[in-house]
Design an enzyme around this catalytic site. Structure first.
Site, short mmCIF file in Angstrom:
data_model
loop_
_atom_site.label_atom_id
_atom_site.label_comp_id
_atom_site.label_asym_id
_atom_site.label_seq_id
_atom_site.Cartn_x
_atom_site.Cartn_y
_atom_site.Cartn_z
CD GLU A 108 -2.45 -1.50 2.57
OE1 GLU A 108 -3.66 -1.44 2.82
OE2 GLU A 108 -1.60 -1.90 3.38
CB CYS A 132 2.62 7.33 3.29
SG CYS A 132 3.14 6.11 4.52
CB CYS A 143 6.65 -5.19 8.70
SG CYS A 143 7.98 -4.42 9.65
CB CYS A 145 5.53 -2.55 15.99
SG CYS A 145 7.22 -2.02 15.58
CB CYS A 195 2.17 -1.73 13.53
SG CYS A 195 2.25 -1.36 11.77
N GLY A 209 6.64 -2.14 6.14
CA GLY A 209 8.02 -2.58 6.14
C GLY A 209 8.96 -1.69 6.93
CB SER A 232 9.67 6.24 9.66
OG SER A 232 9.29 5.83 10.96
CB SER A 283 8.94 3.97 15.23
OG SER A 283 7.63 3.74 15.65
CB CYS A 324 0.28 6.38 11.55
SG CYS A 324 1.73 5.76 12.40
#
Length: 374
Positions: free
Chosen positions: A113, A126, A133, A137, A140, A183, A215, A238, A357
């Site tokens: 995306e 973005c 990923c 986290c 997420c 990712g 990031s 992050s 986010c």
């Protein structure tokens, strides 16, 4: 030979290997990246015979737009389907028969995306750097997918080229690029930097380095490697926790690169004039949003050089967390400000289409957030 993602030097070498003048590679480079001409027939600065030969011997592979989700705030979330294709590494060694040797590695099909966010003065895109990923986290949605595969430089660039071309009639003067999609960029370092060198090249896509941000969850060797680059984006980290115990639970990568090591790498990261290292802090209701957390974060920022903190209230998804109460967000912000820390509260755009986010999970807007990989 896949052209998208190739540098000017690689395209020049390819043209020489084809028996064409090297400057033809520069013409292809300009057409692809500066003019966004993504079909051979459109590259009219090349002779027709060269265009015809390229159409037979090379490819410009673009992802398929599987779906577009348009937000009420004007943002557009793109769900791109990536072909299986081949990852090709160009080798300048010429064999006795004057053929160019190539190394080919099959790619897995995947979906990723990207989010296009327009405003009056700029558009921000973005971009994803991996399909899925591996960092895991806990807050997420992308982490739920696991790592599917790394993206190529061309697949990263396509996420910028295609939305810009689609919206070309109403683009603002400035484009911001944020590598904050699916990712961990520093775990796909070579492809990410190959794409960034083209994005940040005045003769390529012409994005100013100050308008590009990478990031990371805190991959310390990658931060150190990025610091040595001549041309680099701004760095965002992050953070999301105020101590190691809390961060270990929310971001398992902290067990490998704990806060002490991460903050030292950030302290050493070079900064240009008026440039900051940004710390992103996702506020999770009742988890990491207390006044004590705020005071610990403020203390962390001491002696790190020019830094700022972006507070991001958690965006809802199918995970066991809650949005922070507005008064908790305000109190956290106020404490950092009183401690002399530059702080901004950022409310993510595109929440209604799962484009905010932490929400990217290859899902239909309003769905149960299950992956829709074909």
């Amino acid at each position: 030979m896949e052209l998208l993602g190739k540098s000017k030097d690689e395209l020049r070498e390819m043209c020489v290997a084809m028996g064409e003048p090297a400057y033809r590679g520069g013409q292809i480079y300009h057409a692809l990246y500066a003019e966004r001409k993504l079909e051979f027939a459109q590259i009219t600065n090349l002779p027709a015979a060269v265009r015809g030969r390229l159409a037979k011997e090379a490819t410009i592979t673009l992802p398929v737009v599987k779906q577009r989700f348009e937000s009420s705030d004007g943002s557009v979330r793109y769900l791109f389907e990536l072909g299986t294709g081949e990852k090709t590494t160009f080798n300048t060694e010429i064999t006795e028969s004057a053929e160019v040797t190539e190394k080919r590695k099959p790619l897995r099909p995947a979906s990723v995306e990207a989010v296009f966010m327009p405003s009056d003065s700029r558009q921000t895109i973005c971009v994803s750097t991996q399909a899925g990923c591996a960092v895991d986290c806990q807050f997420c949605m992308t982490a739920q997918l696991g790592l599917i595969r790394n993206l190529t430089a061309g697949e990263i660039l396509a996420q910028v080229l295609m939305p810009l071309e689609e919206h070309k009639e109403r683009l603002a003067p400035r484009t911001n690029i944020v590598l904050m999609g699916q990712g961990e960029p520093l775990l796909n370092y070579d492809a990410v930097m190959a794409a960034l060198r083209i994005l940040l090249d005045n003769a390529g896509m012409g994005i100013a380095p100050r308008h590009a941000t990478l990031s990371t969850s805190g991959i310390v060797p990658g931060i150190e490697r990025l610091a040595s680059e001549t041309l680099r984006p701004k760095l965002a980290v992050s953070l999301n926790a105020s101590n190691d115990e809390q961060r270990n639970a929310l971001m398992p990568i902290n067990k490998k690169y704990p806060l002490r090591v991460l903050l030292e790498a950030c302290k050493k990261f070079p900064r240009g004039a008026r440039e900051y290292v940004t710390f992103e802090y996702v506020l999770l209701g009742g988890v990491n949003d207390s006044p004590e957390d705020a005071r610990r974060v403020a203390k962390m920022m001491t002696d790190l050089g020019r830094v700022k903190v972006n507070l991001i209230p958690w965006n809802p998804g199918a995970l066991p967390f809650a949005e922070p109460a507005p008064e908790r967000v305000h109190a956290f912000h106020k404490i950092l400000l009183e401690k002399g820390v530059p702080v901004f509260t950022r409310y993510s755009r595109g929440r209604d289409v799962m484009a905010a986010c932490g929400q990217l999970a290859l899902a239909d807007a309003g769905s149960s957030l299950l992956p829709v990989i074909g």
